[in-house]
Design a protein around this motif. Structure first.
Motif, mmCIF file in Angstrom:
data_model
loop_
_atom_site.group_PDB
_atom_site.id
_atom_site.type_symbol
_atom_site.label_atom_id
_atom_site.label_comp_id
_atom_site.label_asym_id
_atom_site.label_seq_id
_atom_site.Cartn_x
_atom_site.Cartn_y
_atom_site.Cartn_z
ATOM 1 N N ASP A 9 0.801 -1.229 0.000
ATOM 2 C CA ASP A 9 0.000 0.000 0.000
ATOM 3 C C ASP A 9 0.833 1.277 0.000
ATOM 4 O OD1 ASP A 9 0.678 -0.769 2.671
ATOM 5 O OD2 ASP A 9 -0.801 0.627 3.455
ATOM 6 N N ASP A 32 -1.845 -1.649 -5.098
ATOM 7 C CA ASP A 32 -1.732 -0.924 -3.836
ATOM 8 C C ASP A 32 -2.596 -1.485 -2.712
ATOM 9 O OD1 ASP A 32 -4.218 -0.172 -4.722
ATOM 10 O OD2 ASP A 32 -3.870 1.982 -4.531
ATOM 11 N N ARG A 33 -3.282 -2.610 -2.956
ATOM 12 C CA ARG A 33 -4.121 -3.206 -1.905
ATOM 13 C C ARG A 33 -4.475 -4.645 -2.265
ATOM 14 N NH1 ARG A 33 -7.923 0.783 -0.901
ATOM 15 N NH2 ARG A 33 -6.311 2.153 -1.657
ATOM 16 N N THR A 35 -7.353 -6.101 -2.165
ATOM 17 C CA THR A 35 -8.582 -6.239 -2.950
ATOM 18 C C THR A 35 -8.323 -6.035 -4.446
ATOM 19 O OG1 THR A 35 -9.116 -3.946 -2.382
ATOM 20 C CG2 THR A 35 -10.218 -5.665 -1.111
ATOM 21 N N MET A 55 -2.307 -3.765 5.418
ATOM 22 C CA MET A 55 -2.832 -2.949 4.318
ATOM 23 C C MET A 55 -4.303 -2.659 4.597
ATOM 24 S SD MET A 55 -1.325 -4.681 0.816
ATOM 25 C CE MET A 55 -2.012 -6.306 1.130
ATOM 26 N N PRO A 56 -4.820 -1.565 4.016
ATOM 27 C CA PRO A 56 -6.248 -1.275 4.183
ATOM 28 C C PRO A 56 -7.109 -2.270 3.403
ATOM 29 C CG PRO A 56 -5.230 0.321 2.703
ATOM 30 C CD PRO A 56 -4.124 -0.555 3.241
ATOM 31 N N GLU A 57 -8.356 -2.406 3.789
ATOM 32 C CA GLU A 57 -9.378 -3.216 3.122
ATOM 33 C C GLU A 57 -9.190 -4.716 3.330
ATOM 34 O OE1 GLU A 57 -10.086 -2.117 -0.975
ATOM 35 O OE2 GLU A 57 -10.124 -0.008 -0.448
ATOM 36 N N ASP A 59 -6.005 -7.431 4.579
ATOM 37 C CA ASP A 59 -4.587 -7.541 4.951
ATOM 38 C C ASP A 59 -3.908 -8.668 4.168
ATOM 39 O OD1 ASP A 59 -4.985 -10.012 6.291
ATOM 40 O OD2 ASP A 59 -5.125 -9.070 8.257
#
Length: 127
Positions: A9, A32-33, A35, A55-57, A59
């Motif tokens: 990320d 960057d994620r 998802t 990471m957001p959304e 991990d």
């Protein structure tokens, strides 16, 4: 050519890691994620998933679990700056390698090479 899916990320780290791996002769797709990584795993073949854990959304551990379902032949390596997270990763994704930040780019490339050397010795390498 060995294909690596990089999920990180932090933009500077993502660029830095991508460049080092490409310079070492690997083909790298960076997102960057987690998802964003899942649909790529569903559509394309990757030899290695290299993922940050925090990471957001979604991990990195959850991403690795999804990767195991979607593409069981894809190897997994985590990168993290958190020691406690390393312990969780070792419990929840025991087949994955964990590389702790900070690390030198040379160490990253050596670890990636080691993953594929071990795969060729055990006869699990995919064409």
């Amino acid at each position: 050519m060995i294909r690596i899916l990089l999920a990180e990320d932090e933009e500077a780290m993502r660029t830095y890691l991508s460049r080092a791996l490409e310079n070492a002769g690997y083909s790298v797709v960076a997102v960057d994620r987690g998802t964003a990584a899942v649909p790529l795993l569903e559509r394309e073949h990757f030899d290695l998933l290299l993922s940050d854990i925090v990471m957001p959304e979604m991990d990195g551990i959850e991403l690795a679990q999804r990767c195991a379902e979607i593409s069981p032949s894809t190897k997994v390596m985590f990168i993290t700056g958190f020691a406690a997270v390393t312990l969780k990763a070792n419990r929840e994704a025991p087949q994955a390698r964990v590389l702790s930040k900070p690390f030198h780019l040379r160490d990253l490339v050596l670890e990636v090479e080691r993953v594929f050397e071990e795969a060729s010795f055990t006869g699990t390498r995919q064409p």
